[in-house]
Design a protein around this motif. Sequence first.
Motif, short mmCIF file in Angstrom:
data_model
loop_
_atom_site.label_atom_id
_atom_site.label_comp_id
_atom_site.label_asym_id
_atom_site.label_seq_id
_atom_site.Cartn_x
_atom_site.Cartn_y
_atom_site.Cartn_z
N THR A 198 53.97 -31.57 -57.45
CA THR A 198 53.06 -31.01 -56.47
C THR A 198 52.43 -32.17 -55.72
O THR A 198 51.79 -33.03 -56.32
N ALA A 199 52.63 -32.21 -54.41
CA ALA A 199 52.15 -33.32 -53.59
C ALA A 199 50.98 -32.83 -52.73
O ALA A 199 51.18 -32.04 -51.80
N LEU A 200 49.78 -33.27 -53.05
CA LEU A 200 48.57 -32.85 -52.33
C LEU A 200 48.30 -33.76 -51.14
O LEU A 200 48.45 -34.98 -51.23
N GLU A 201 47.86 -33.18 -50.05
CA GLU A 201 47.46 -33.96 -48.88
C GLU A 201 46.38 -33.21 -48.12
O GLU A 201 46.49 -32.00 -47.90
N LEU A 202 45.35 -33.93 -47.70
CA LEU A 202 44.22 -33.32 -47.00
C LEU A 202 44.43 -33.27 -45.50
O LEU A 202 44.00 -32.31 -44.84
N ASP A 203 45.08 -34.27 -44.93
CA ASP A 203 45.25 -34.37 -43.48
C ASP A 203 46.38 -33.45 -43.01
O ASP A 203 47.53 -33.61 -43.44
N PRO A 204 46.10 -32.48 -42.13
CA PRO A 204 47.14 -31.53 -41.71
C PRO A 204 48.37 -32.17 -41.08
O PRO A 204 49.49 -31.73 -41.31
N SER A 205 48.17 -33.22 -40.27
CA SER A 205 49.32 -33.87 -39.65
C SER A 205 50.19 -34.58 -40.68
O SER A 205 51.42 -34.61 -40.57
N ALA A 206 49.56 -35.16 -41.70
CA ALA A 206 50.32 -35.79 -42.78
C ALA A 206 51.08 -34.74 -43.59
O ALA A 206 52.19 -35.00 -44.07
N VAL A 207 50.50 -33.58 -43.75
CA VAL A 207 51.19 -32.49 -44.46
C VAL A 207 52.49 -32.14 -43.75
O VAL A 207 53.54 -31.99 -44.39
N GLU A 252 48.61 -28.45 -48.81
CA GLU A 252 47.46 -28.94 -48.04
C GLU A 252 46.19 -28.56 -48.79
O GLU A 252 45.82 -27.38 -48.88
N ALA A 253 45.51 -29.55 -49.36
CA ALA A 253 44.34 -29.29 -50.18
C ALA A 253 43.52 -30.55 -50.38
O ALA A 253 44.06 -31.66 -50.36
N ASP A 254 42.24 -30.35 -50.59
CA ASP A 254 41.34 -31.42 -51.01
C ASP A 254 41.41 -31.52 -52.53
O ASP A 254 41.28 -30.50 -53.24
N PHE A 255 41.62 -32.70 -53.05
CA PHE A 255 41.82 -32.85 -54.49
C PHE A 255 40.62 -32.37 -55.29
O PHE A 255 40.77 -31.76 -56.36
#
Length: 238
Positions: free
Chosen positions: A65-74, A94-97
């Motif tokens: 599971t790869a979490l990322e907060l920034d939508p463009s990075a997602v 797309e989530a805040d850890f």
Amino acid sequence: MANNYFQFKQFRIIQEGAAMKVGTDGVLLGAWTPLKGAVRVLDVGTGTGLLALILAQREGGLKITALELDPSAVVQARTNVAASPWSDRIAVVEADFRSFARETTERFDLLICNPPYFQSGPTAACAARALARHAHELSPLDLLDGAARVLAPGGALALVLPALQWPDFERAALQRGWVLKQQLVVHPTPHKKATRILGCWGREAGAFLSEDLVLESGGRHVYSPEYLALTREFYLFA
């Protein structure tokens, strides 16, 4: 101008819209992190998806599971994962850890993170780059406390930090009951001080292993045999 992609032996990282490009820290962490016994992996702050893809290449049984907060990075990470041979084993979320750690009921065997650096000083002009490089959104304490919630018994936390920030992180981790299991102390050349430290932490006492690694042993871009051995499955030049 930097390339909009970075080609590895078995996958490509498109990074045209990425705040942080492919770098030595991420490749080292992905190649070095112990995977014995791991099945469920959480990659916090995946960015382009680099760590998730390296781990998927290394071990065929991992579910990541790869979490990322920034939508463009997602979007970038999902593009890279979809083009890889391991898209069925990596989910980009797309989530805040901090919120994820409070809400998820899933437990992971390994949490891996190439975390925000530079906790003081001017922020980057680009908001996305600032988010990627500063610890305003994810502090070391957030990482440690969140990892304690989401890791299964016997699980491990692996990360890379600048050597100057390592003592503060180590102090905080030890105060919260973490145990350093393994570390890699990275020197740019044989006669220079360490610039990065990779660490693997757990919650249970056990044996400790510390090793040193020199990146360049014979001049600029003349890499040490140890560095080439560690990264040979990934870099084209290794």
